[in-house]
Design a protein around this motif. Structure first.
Motif, PDB file in Angstrom:
ATOM      1  N   LEU A  20       0.828  -1.207   0.000  1.00  0.00           N
ATOM      2  CA  LEU A  20       0.000   0.000   0.000  1.00  0.00           C
ATOM      3  C   LEU A  20       0.861   1.255   0.000  1.00  0.00           C
ATOM      4  CD1 LEU A  20      -2.793   1.351   0.257  1.00  0.00           C
ATOM      5  CD2 LEU A  20      -2.562   1.131   2.738  1.00  0.00           C
ATOM      6  N   GLY A  21       1.863   1.288   0.860  1.00  0.00           N
ATOM      7  CA  GLY A  21       2.759   2.446   0.900  1.00  0.00           C
ATOM      8  C   GLY A  21       3.497   2.637  -0.407  1.00  0.00           C
ATOM      9  N   PHE A  22       3.902   1.526  -1.036  1.00  0.00           N
ATOM     10  CA  PHE A  22       4.624   1.582  -2.302  1.00  0.00           C
ATOM     11  C   PHE A  22       3.756   2.182  -3.401  1.00  0.00           C
ATOM     12  CE2 PHE A  22       6.137  -0.205  -6.300  1.00  0.00           C
ATOM     13  CZ  PHE A  22       7.501   0.035  -6.221  1.00  0.00           C
ATOM     14  N   VAL A  23       2.464   1.891  -3.378  1.00  0.00           N
ATOM     15  CA  VAL A  23       1.547   2.383  -4.414  1.00  0.00           C
ATOM     16  C   VAL A  23       1.166   3.840  -4.182  1.00  0.00           C
ATOM     17  CG1 VAL A  23      -0.791   2.125  -5.340  1.00  0.00           C
ATOM     18  CG2 VAL A  23       0.616   0.103  -4.941  1.00  0.00           C
ATOM     19  N   ILE A  24       1.027   4.234  -2.931  1.00  0.00           N
ATOM     20  CA  ILE A  24       0.560   5.583  -2.618  1.00  0.00           C
ATOM     21  C   ILE A  24       1.520   6.642  -3.125  1.00  0.00           C
ATOM     22  CG2 ILE A  24       0.177   7.205  -0.713  1.00  0.00           C
ATOM     23  CD1 ILE A  24      -1.172   4.982   0.813  1.00  0.00           C
ATOM     24  N   VAL A  25       2.821   6.401  -2.994  1.00  0.00           N
ATOM     25  CA  VAL A  25       3.809   7.430  -3.359  1.00  0.00           C
ATOM     26  C   VAL A  25       3.659   7.873  -4.815  1.00  0.00           C
ATOM     27  CG1 VAL A  25       6.263   7.970  -3.578  1.00  0.00           C
ATOM     28  CG2 VAL A  25       5.440   6.722  -1.578  1.00  0.00           C
ATOM     29  N   PRO A  26       3.738   6.983  -5.800  1.00  0.00           N
ATOM     30  CA  PRO A  26       3.582   7.441  -7.196  1.00  0.00           C
ATOM     31  C   PRO A  26       2.174   7.924  -7.502  1.00  0.00           C
ATOM     32  CG  PRO A  26       3.685   5.045  -7.115  1.00  0.00           C
ATOM     33  CD  PRO A  26       4.034   5.531  -5.746  1.00  0.00           C
ATOM     34  N   LEU A  27       1.171   7.369  -6.816  1.00  0.00           N
ATOM     35  CA  LEU A  27      -0.205   7.789  -7.071  1.00  0.00           C
ATOM     36  C   LEU A  27      -0.423   9.238  -6.656  1.00  0.00           C
ATOM     37  CD1 LEU A  27      -3.065   7.023  -7.958  1.00  0.00           C
ATOM     38  CD2 LEU A  27      -3.500   6.258  -5.606  1.00  0.00           C
ATOM     39  N   VAL A  28       0.028   9.582  -5.464  1.00  0.00           N
ATOM     40  CA  VAL A  28      -0.112  10.963  -4.987  1.00  0.00           C
ATOM     41  C   VAL A  28       0.709  11.912  -5.846  1.00  0.00           C
ATOM     42  CG1 VAL A  28       0.388  12.523  -3.056  1.00  0.00           C
ATOM     43  CG2 VAL A  28      -0.652  10.284  -2.622  1.00  0.00           C
ATOM     44  N   TYR A  29       1.911  11.490  -6.218  1.00  0.00           N
ATOM     45  CA  TYR A  29       2.758  12.319  -7.068  1.00  0.00           C
ATOM     46  C   TYR A  29       2.081  12.589  -8.409  1.00  0.00           C
ATOM     47  CZ  TYR A  29       6.676  13.486 -10.162  1.00  0.00           C
ATOM     48  OH  TYR A  29       7.494  14.094 -11.086  1.00  0.00           O
ATOM     49  N   ALA A  30       1.482  11.556  -8.995  1.00  0.00           N
ATOM     50  CA  ALA A  30       0.836  11.705 -10.301  1.00  0.00           C
ATOM     51  C   ALA A  30      -0.358  12.648 -10.235  1.00  0.00           C
ATOM     52  CB  ALA A  30       0.395  10.336 -10.821  1.00  0.00           C
ATOM     53  N   VAL A  31      -1.138  12.553  -9.169  1.00  0.00           N
ATOM     54  CA  VAL A  31      -2.355  13.360  -9.064  1.00  0.00           C
ATOM     55  C   VAL A  31      -2.074  14.791  -8.641  1.00  0.00           C
ATOM     56  CG1 VAL A  31      -4.538  13.614  -7.814  1.00  0.00           C
ATOM     57  CG2 VAL A  31      -3.809  11.346  -8.590  1.00  0.00           C
ATOM     58  N   ALA A  32      -1.204  14.962  -7.635  1.00  0.00           N
ATOM     59  CA  ALA A  32      -1.007  16.290  -7.053  1.00  0.00           C
ATOM     60  C   ALA A  32       0.106  17.099  -7.705  1.00  0.00           C
ATOM     61  CB  ALA A  32      -0.718  16.155  -5.552  1.00  0.00           C
ATOM     62  N   VAL A  33       1.083  16.428  -8.296  1.00  0.00           N
ATOM     63  CA  VAL A  33       2.250  17.142  -8.836  1.00  0.00           C
ATOM     64  C   VAL A  33       2.262  17.183 -10.358  1.00  0.00           C
ATOM     65  CG1 VAL A  33       4.775  17.265  -8.841  1.00  0.00           C
ATOM     66  CG2 VAL A  33       3.569  16.470  -6.798  1.00  0.00           C
ATOM     67  N   LEU A  34       1.793  16.134 -10.993  1.00  0.00           N
ATOM     68  CA  LEU A  34       1.892  16.047 -12.447  1.00  0.00           C
ATOM     69  C   LEU A  34       0.659  16.561 -13.187  1.00  0.00           C
ATOM     70  CD1 LEU A  34       3.639  12.578 -12.934  1.00  0.00           C
ATOM     71  CD2 LEU A  34       4.654  14.860 -12.786  1.00  0.00           C
ATOM     72  N   THR A  35      -0.308  17.109 -12.462  1.00  0.00           N
ATOM     73  CA  THR A  35      -1.506  17.662 -13.115  1.00  0.00           C
ATOM     74  C   THR A  35      -1.645  19.143 -12.778  1.00  0.00           C
ATOM     75  OG1 THR A  35      -3.000  17.145 -11.282  1.00  0.00           O
ATOM     76  CG2 THR A  35      -2.649  15.429 -12.929  1.00  0.00           C
TER      77      THR A  35
END
Length: 286
Positions: free
Chosen positions: A23-38
């Motif tokens: 879960l922790g491994f998935v959250i990091v790129p997911l949050v980065y993609a949503v909050a930083v890359l958009t």
């Protein structure tokens, strides 16, 4: 009729920690993609930075200055020494890995996860928060070498410190909410990974080694209630901040602070319950 034996509790605990590591491994790129890359994510988080004012800053940044390389290394030495004194050196080394690996991963991700200029943002990259990562990893590492009867007190003190650190970084405008969430995920990942594949932290039948039930129940309630209240107030502040014609940046900043606090307490609660610290009701056989 013979009773089917229960699954090995050690095996079940390892699987539980393995799932949390994933879960922790998935959250990091997911949050980065949503909050930083958009663009939408960047604009939403930068709206909170508009509420940062020097008059709102805490009177001291001592809590942040405590987190430094010498202090981290000293903490690891103390953790290993305590574990050695308790004849649990392998657990102490695992706890040291949690602290050092979390700090190294946070630094590495910060350099890899760049922040593209897609929303006219003038603030630099800050994902994830190194301070929040270390504060949480230090708490989880210390808990691994702390006797179970003392973990309720250590959990409350450590969680309060981690929340304070997360709040300071947001209030100072150093970090956004996604930075804190990313930090929480990194600390959770390494803690869960070490607990899944490393040495067993608690040996044998627990019994009275857990101490009295009351403190553990209090901590469970405090953690759950704190997450719920912080999220509720954060949502209310966000609604106020976005309502009307112009955005109320102060209210949005408050929402960001509370959302960050909720993230920290939520990951502490996750580790608390995964560690089996919440007292369970035991049915007596008739």
């Amino acid at each position: 009729m013979a009773r089917t034996p229960d699954p090995d509790p050690v095996v079940s605990r390892r699987w539980r920690w393995a799932l949390l590591a994933a879960l922790g491994f998935v959250i990091v790129p997911l949050v980065y993609a949503v909050a930083v890359l958009t663009p939408l994510g960047q604009r939403a988080e930068d709206a909170a930075l508009g509420g940062v004012r020097e008059s709102d800053l805490f009177g001291t940044d001592t809590a942040l200055n405590v987190i430094s390389v010498p202090v981290i290394l000293l903490l690891v030495v103390v953790i290993v020494a305590v574990a050695f004194a308790r004849r649990r050196l392998a657990v102490g080394l695992g706890a040291g890995v949690v602290v050092l690996a979390s700090a190294a991963t946070s630094t590495l991700v910060k350099h890899i996860a760049v922040r593209p200029e897609i929303a006219q943002s003038t603030t630099p990259n800050s994902f994830p928060s190194g301070h929040a990562t270390i504060a949480l990893a230090a708490l989880f590492g210390v808990l691994m070498v702390t006797p179970r009867r003392w973990r309720p007190l250590v959990t409350l003190v450590g969680a309060a410190y981690a929340v304070f650190v997360a709040n300071q970084t947001v209030v100072y405008g150093w970090h956004r909410v996604s930075d804190i969430v990313g930090a929480c995920a990194i600390a959770l990942f390494w803690t869960a990974l070490v607990r899944a594949v490393g040495p067993v932290v608690d040996r044998g039948v627990r019994g009275d080694r857990d101490g009295t039930v009351g403190p553990r129940r209090v901590v469970s309630v405090v953690l759950v209630v704190a997450v719920g209240v912080a999220l509720a107030v954060a949502i209310a502040a966000l609604v106020v901040g976005l309502g009307g014609g112009a955005h109320d940046h102060a209210a949005i900043l408050l929402a960001g602070r509370l959302a960050s606090s909720a993230s920290v307490v939520a990951v502490v609660a996750t580790v608390w319950f995964a560690d089996g610290m919440h007292p369970r009701l035991v049915r007596r056989s008739s």
